[in-house]
Design a protein around this motif. Sequence first.
Motif, PDB file in Angstrom:
ATOM      1  N   ARG A 247       0.836  -1.205   0.000  1.00  0.00           N
ATOM      2  CA  ARG A 247       0.000   0.000   0.000  1.00  0.00           C
ATOM      3  C   ARG A 247       0.868   1.252   0.000  1.00  0.00           C
ATOM      4  N   GLU A 248       1.908   1.240   0.853  1.00  0.00           N
ATOM      5  CA  GLU A 248       2.813   2.381   0.931  1.00  0.00           C
ATOM      6  C   GLU A 248       3.542   2.595  -0.394  1.00  0.00           C
TER       7      GLU A 248
ATOM      8  N   GLU B 216       1.136   3.837  -3.234  1.00  0.00           N
ATOM      9  CA  GLU B 216       0.791   5.239  -2.996  1.00  0.00           C
ATOM     10  C   GLU B 216       1.976   6.135  -3.356  1.00  0.00           C
ATOM     11  N   TRP B 217       3.199   5.715  -2.973  1.00  0.00           N
ATOM     12  CA  TRP B 217       4.385   6.515  -3.271  1.00  0.00           C
ATOM     13  C   TRP B 217       4.586   6.650  -4.779  1.00  0.00           C
TER      14      TRP B 217
ATOM     15  N   LEU C 196       2.367   6.534  -7.221  1.00  0.00           N
ATOM     16  CA  LEU C 196       1.366   7.393  -7.842  1.00  0.00           C
ATOM     17  C   LEU C 196       1.588   8.860  -7.479  1.00  0.00           C
ATOM     18  N   VAL C 197       1.835   9.125  -6.229  1.00  0.00           N
ATOM     19  CA  VAL C 197       1.985  10.508  -5.768  1.00  0.00           C
ATOM     20  C   VAL C 197       3.234  11.158  -6.357  1.00  0.00           C
TER      21      VAL C 197
END
Length: 508
Positions: free
Chosen positions: A71-72, A75-76, A78-79
């Motif tokens: 998950r981390e 998310e990293w 994409l951001v």
Amino acid sequence: MIQKELKSKGGFERFLDWVERVGNKLPHPFFLFVYLTIGIMVLSAILSMLGISAINPASGEEVMVKNLLTREGVEWMLVNALKNFTGFAPLGLVLSMQMGIGLAEQAGLLSAFMRKTMYNAPLWAISLAVMFVGINGNIASDASIVIIPTLAASIYLSLGKNPLVGLMAGYAAACAGFSANLIIVGTDALLAGITQEAVKIINPDISVNPSINWYFMVASTIIFTFVGAWVTDKIIAPRLGEYKGKIKVTENQDLTPIENLALKNTGKAALVFLAILAVAVLPKNAILRNAETGGLIPSPFLNGIIPILMLFFITIGAAYGKTVGTIKTAGDIPKLMAEAVKTMSGYIVLVFIIGQFVAYFNWTNIGVIIAVKGAEFLQTVGFTGLPLIIGIILLSTIVNIFIGSGSAKWSILAPIFVPMLMLLGYSPAMTQVIYRIGDSSTNPITPLFPYFPIALGLAQYYDEDAGMGTLMSLMLPYALIFLIVWILQLIVWMVLDLPLGPGAGIYM
């Protein structure tokens, strides 16, 4: 692309043919980096689940592999996708220099200057000049890796010679010879600072300064100017043969009166620019000097060398174009700059995925762990003397494949090897030279090197059939011969116990 009608090819020539064939069967660089990026994602998950880690000698902290498929991690990714693209350091450098050099080229300055200064010049003199300027080009840091190959290709084309030969010579000089120079530059200061921190592990009273490798690197500059020119003329030029690409070879011809006048005006503009720059750099409290120390290493001058060079090329390009009529109004300047940048559109697309790959690799800590584990291996096998030195050089070449930044690699390796070799009687200056040999030699053959795609794009500009294998096969002779000659030079230095720099010997 490579000349195929060579009558009798030796074993090395056949090997280069094999490298070219295999390399050119690789997918387009864009998709190659897509596959590598996916591979890093999968590898990070596997190594993370296995609990792979290492102790970073620079900080003493345990470094774990971070999993991108969590998950981390997702998310990293994409951001930070846009940040990874726009924050890719070579992108701004390349586009800035292309706007400046491209304006000078579009205005006609580069062609006229080449014809004026190198008309009827012998090939051996051109090769020596390209190698010498390219090796010393690191005074402009990474900018030289963009500038030198571009200008070298234009020089060869203007002389009616194969521009790919100039391109290869310029790229090899700027990359494989990156550590060498006749003067102390930013690279020396950067590496010396890291070495100083590693020395403190054993003896905090020992001082390290940027000149500790100066004598060795001055000799390297002279040696590799001739070695590189020999490789260019005896291996690369015959292999490439006569240029049959799509870019028209410029016939040597005398300059017209208006072109001669334009060059004179260009010279005046250059002198004015350099005079202003001198006022901003030379006085003790000049605005472009270090505000605290008054020195030039580091300073706003060296840190801002890229925009300074861009402004210089824009100034002289505009002066020439205004005289000959290629620039009639101020609005023509951005138009010509835009035309120059169009040739970089393919590179801009490629940078998007390269930026993701590099960022993923750094975030996962895989590169750091590879470097630390490799260094630990050399320690455990019990190498001493020359085998150990060659082992560190080879390790540096391997790590160079995974970590592009020279300072980042040295930050990892220095805390391991500097103390270890100090305990074996070798000076910090010696250890730093060993690292620099391995780090520089293999730069031009590393596909993951940030500037490799730039060189490939330039090659494809002159020959659309050029592929990764083409570039690698043409860079391999430089890399291998530079590495061998550099090791031999180091052995001679050791046998004669010559100083590596002012007050810096081989042994403690």
